[in-house]
Design an enzyme around this catalytic site. Structure first.
Site, PDB file in Angstrom:
ATOM      1  N   ASP A  45       0.580  -0.965  -0.059  1.00 49.27           N
ATOM      2  CA  ASP A  45       0.117   0.036  -0.113  1.00 49.27           C
ATOM      3  C   ASP A  45       0.845   1.284  -0.112  1.00 49.27           C
ATOM      4  O   ASP A  45       1.849   1.198  -0.159  1.00 49.27           O
ATOM      5  CB  ASP A  45      -0.565   0.218   1.251  1.00 49.27           C
ATOM      6  CG  ASP A  45      -2.199   0.877   0.693  1.00 49.27           C
ATOM      7  OD1 ASP A  45      -2.004   1.423  -0.029  1.00 49.27           O
ATOM      8  OD2 ASP A  45      -3.548   0.735   2.164  1.00 49.27           O
ATOM      9  N   LYS A  46       0.094   2.771   0.278  1.00 52.19           N
ATOM     10  CA  LYS A  46       0.844   3.629  -0.531  1.00 52.19           C
ATOM     11  C   LYS A  46      -0.194   5.268   0.772  1.00 52.19           C
ATOM     12  O   LYS A  46      -1.173   4.521   0.971  1.00 52.19           O
ATOM     13  CB  LYS A  46       0.661   4.376  -2.026  1.00 52.19           C
ATOM     14  CG  LYS A  46       1.250   5.356  -1.681  1.00 52.19           C
ATOM     15  CD  LYS A  46       0.347   6.444  -2.083  1.00 52.19           C
ATOM     16  CE  LYS A  46       0.595   7.725  -2.884  1.00 52.19           C
ATOM     17  NZ  LYS A  46      -1.030   8.539  -2.976  1.00 52.19           N
ATOM     18  N   HIS A  47       0.951   5.400   1.413  1.00 53.78           N
ATOM     19  CA  HIS A  47       0.100   7.065   1.903  1.00 53.78           C
ATOM     20  C   HIS A  47       0.738   8.277   1.680  1.00 53.78           C
ATOM     21  O   HIS A  47       2.019   8.056   1.219  1.00 53.78           O
ATOM     22  CB  HIS A  47       0.313   6.720   3.592  1.00 53.78           C
ATOM     23  CG  HIS A  47      -0.525   7.832   4.534  1.00 53.78           C
ATOM     24  ND1 HIS A  47      -1.993   8.086   3.807  1.00 53.78           N
ATOM     25  CD2 HIS A  47      -0.628   9.344   4.893  1.00 53.78           C
ATOM     26  CE1 HIS A  47      -2.497   8.432   4.753  1.00 53.78           C
ATOM     27  NE2 HIS A  47      -1.044   9.600   4.599  1.00 53.78           N
ATOM     28  N   SER A  48       0.092   9.285   1.494  1.00 56.71           N
ATOM     29  CA  SER A  48       0.704  10.257   1.264  1.00 56.71           C
ATOM     30  C   SER A  48       0.126  11.102   1.923  1.00 56.71           C
ATOM     31  O   SER A  48      -0.652  11.228   2.459  1.00 56.71           O
ATOM     32  CB  SER A  48      -0.437  11.270  -0.207  1.00 56.71           C
ATOM     33  OG  SER A  48       0.515  12.764  -0.483  1.00 56.71           O
TER      34      SER A  48
ATOM     35  N   THR B 194      -8.316  11.130  -2.035  1.00 57.76           N
ATOM     36  CA  THR B 194      -9.087  10.155  -3.031  1.00 57.76           C
ATOM     37  C   THR B 194     -10.140   9.684  -3.229  1.00 57.76           C
ATOM     38  O   THR B 194     -10.603   9.231  -3.549  1.00 57.76           O
ATOM     39  CB  THR B 194      -7.954   9.207  -2.602  1.00 57.76           C
ATOM     40  OG1 THR B 194      -6.320   9.345  -2.615  1.00 57.76           O
ATOM     41  CG2 THR B 194      -7.896   8.151  -3.217  1.00 57.76           C
TER      42      THR B 194
ATOM     43  N   ARG C 181      -8.784  13.569  20.282  1.00 53.14           N
ATOM     44  CA  ARG C 181      -7.783  14.758  19.555  1.00 53.14           C
ATOM     45  C   ARG C 181      -8.400  15.478  18.896  1.00 53.14           C
ATOM     46  O   ARG C 181      -7.836  16.912  18.840  1.00 53.14           O
ATOM     47  CB  ARG C 181      -6.568  13.795  18.699  1.00 53.14           C
ATOM     48  CG  ARG C 181      -5.536  12.687  19.010  1.00 53.14           C
ATOM     49  CD  ARG C 181      -5.536  11.935  17.822  1.00 53.14           C
ATOM     50  NE  ARG C 181      -4.845  12.830  17.366  1.00 53.14           N
ATOM     51  CZ  ARG C 181      -3.689  12.241  16.116  1.00 53.14           C
ATOM     52  NH1 ARG C 181      -4.879  11.369  15.134  1.00 53.14           N
ATOM     53  NH2 ARG C 181      -3.553  13.168  15.197  1.00 53.14           N
TER      54      ARG C 181
ATOM     55  N   SER D 129      -2.139   6.893  13.781  1.00 52.24           N
ATOM     56  CA  SER D 129      -3.103   7.004  13.403  1.00 52.24           C
ATOM     57  C   SER D 129      -3.159   6.159  11.616  1.00 52.24           C
ATOM     58  O   SER D 129      -3.515   5.372  11.063  1.00 52.24           O
ATOM     59  CB  SER D 129      -4.038   8.231  13.315  1.00 52.24           C
ATOM     60  OG  SER D 129      -5.372   8.562  12.336  1.00 52.24           O
TER      61      SER D 129
ATOM     62  N   LYS E  27      -3.595   2.223  10.709  1.00 50.79           N
ATOM     63  CA  LYS E  27      -5.116   1.672   9.437  1.00 50.79           C
ATOM     64  C   LYS E  27      -4.308   1.212   8.014  1.00 50.79           C
ATOM     65  O   LYS E  27      -4.668  -0.050   7.977  1.00 50.79           O
ATOM     66  CB  LYS E  27      -5.664   2.864   9.004  1.00 50.79           C
ATOM     67  CG  LYS E  27      -6.510   2.960   9.761  1.00 50.79           C
ATOM     68  CD  LYS E  27      -7.862   4.652   9.147  1.00 50.79           C
ATOM     69  CE  LYS E  27      -6.449   6.058   9.189  1.00 50.79           C
ATOM     70  NZ  LYS E  27      -6.238   6.678   9.904  1.00 50.79           N
ATOM     71  N   LYS E  28      -3.062   1.296   8.026  1.00 52.49           N
ATOM     72  CA  LYS E  28      -2.397   0.317   6.780  1.00 52.49           C
ATOM     73  C   LYS E  28      -1.994  -0.850   7.786  1.00 52.49           C
ATOM     74  O   LYS E  28      -1.971  -1.979   6.519  1.00 52.49           O
ATOM     75  CB  LYS E  28      -1.050   1.358   6.524  1.00 52.49           C
ATOM     76  CG  LYS E  28      -1.340   2.071   5.822  1.00 52.49           C
ATOM     77  CD  LYS E  28      -1.938   3.149   4.551  1.00 52.49           C
ATOM     78  CE  LYS E  28      -2.687   3.852   4.232  1.00 52.49           C
ATOM     79  NZ  LYS E  28      -3.045   3.404   2.482  1.00 52.49           N
TER      80      LYS E  28
END
Length: 455
Positions: free
Chosen positions: A95-98, A135, A183, A198, A202-203
């Protein structure tokens, strides 16, 4: 009355001590119980929320070390459902996260390109934050597209086409939902350890073999300084174990690509999937994809490039769109026909911005100014996906007096003077052409040590 043991853990962190794995596990279990208990008597609910808030503030003020952060990530991950894969699939799940940027539509291109290379991507993604698009919002600009997938639908997508892009399920890291809500209420959203926990929890709930992080810095980013972005990148990579993780530090001093706004970004993503599109987007997609291929099945960015040129990534995207509830004819129109016809809506008005300054080269375009105007108009339009900008001139382009450099697709009939001024002032022109360095650094772990190198 509250939880006495949790009180002792709060006091321990308040006093600057390091929490044990058992301490953090107890805290996350207490958070999870607030979900399981549902609506309770008001005194119990107040006690729970007070103690959760107090713990978050103690973490915010005293910080977490690497061990504590990683333990929080793992305990949060385990608060909900963690995906299980077959032996054959395990080594290919990525997976990828930005961290978010203006005009960043890379996931729409990268996910099908990776699937075309043989990797498996059950992407759990998010929505628009502050001045950047999300996204899921972009994908929902496509007619009938659904980002709400059940667990069995995600598994079927991976089995049949190798990818999907969906929102967080009810069972996915429920502790994060409670903690994020708290938060937001008590002013600890910008705590580095809590941000990392956080994102990574999730990833890791996807049980991936590898993750690539696109950590942005600059005007249009959450992180203004390169130093702050680098610190976050290192934290993300460290906290992602046992998955293999790589982070790229990328510039967000100008918008990414030429399209800003949900529908326009979908159209630009399709252009890239057809082998065209802006060079900066393609460069970033290839770089991110190349990192994941390198640490899993072998390969590099040239493999990603080939899928964009030969049409296999575009076919995967069409398959993804159909799997996520869009009619086959609409999906075909989107990918191989008139893509505009496959989008949900149009913007009622279009305004062209004409350059009136001295001849030269575009030196800068302020992504924050464009992002803020877009978000304001997007909110006013009740999230009309067609609202947005198209840059006809971008960094390094030659520009002359009278050139149209920007098209604004908007909901309100008249653009306010404030918005008009912000947009007009967002472009800077100089006599010399400037070059953009898009990717600055690579961060990864080798022999249990963090490596930071120039890209």
């Amino acid at each position: 009355m509250g939880d006495y043991k949790l009180l002792k853990i709060i006091e321990k962190k308040r006093d600057g001590q390091i929490l044990s794995s058992e301490d953090i596990s107890y805290f996350v279990d207490a958070v999870s119980k607030t979900i399981q208990n549902g609506i309770q008597d008001s005194s119990g609910e107040i006690a729970d929320r007070c103690q959760i808030g107090a713990m978050l503030m103690a973490i915010y003020l005293k910080g977490f070390n690497d061990f504590e952060t990683n333990q929080l990530v793992l305990k949060m991950r385990d608060s909900g459902h963690v995906f299980e894969w077959t032996e054959e699939q395990k080594s290919k799940i990525v997976d990828k996260h930005s961290t978010g940027g203006v005009g960043d539509k890379t996931s729409l291109i990268l996910v099908p390109a990776l699937a075309a290379c043989g990797l498996l991507i059950p992407m759990i993604s998010g929505r628009s934050l502050i001045h950047t698009g999300g996204t899921l919002d972009k994908l929902e600009a496509i007619k009938q597209f659904s980002t709400s997938l059940e667990e069995d639908e995600i598994h079927r997508a991976i089995d049949s086409i190798g990818c999907c892009i969906a929102g967080q399920t009810e069972e996915c890291v429920p502790a994060d939902k409670v903690l994020y809500s708290c938060r937001d209420m008590i002013g600890t959203v910008d705590c580095p350890a809590l941000i990392i926990a956080s994102i990574v929890s999730k990833k890791l709930s996807e049980n991936p073999q590898a993750i690539v992080y696109d950590v942005k810095f600059g005007k249009g980013s959450v992180f203004r300084s390169k130093e702050e972005a680098l610190e976050t990148a290192i934290g993300l990579v460290k906290a992602s174990r046992p998955a293999k993780a790589v982070a790229l530090l990328t510039s967000m001093d100008v918008p990414l690509g030429r399209a800003i706004g949900d529908s326009l970004e979908v159209l630009e993503a399709i252009e890239c999937l057809k082998g065209g599109g802006p060079k900066d987007i393609v460069e970033l997609v290839e770089a991110l994809g190349g990192e994941l291929l390198r640490v899993t099945i072998g390969g590099n960015k040239e493999n990603i490039s080939e899928t964009l040129k030969n049409g296999t990534a575009l076919q995967k995207f069409q398959d993804l769109v159909i799997h996520q509830h869009t009619d086959k004819d609409v999906a075909k129109e989107l990918c191989y026909g008139d893509a505009v016809k496959a989008l949900r809506s149009k913007a009622p008005y279009e305004t062209k911005f004409v350059y009136s300054g001295e001849e030269g080269f575009v030196n800068a375009i302020d992504p924050l100014a464009l992002g803020k105007v877009w978000k304001d108009e997007y909110s006013y339009s009740l999230r009309n996906p067609a609202v947005g900008f198209l840059l006809l001139k971008t960094l390094g382009d030659e520009i002359k007096k009278g050139d149209v450099w920007l098209k604004f697709y908007h909901q309100r009939e008249k653009i306010s003077e404030d918005h008009r001024m912000q947009l007009t002032n967002s472009i800077t022109v100089s006599s010399q052409r400037v070059q953009r360095k898009l990717i600055e650094k690579r961060v990864y772990i080798r022999d249990d040590s963090v490596v930071v190198e120039d890209y």
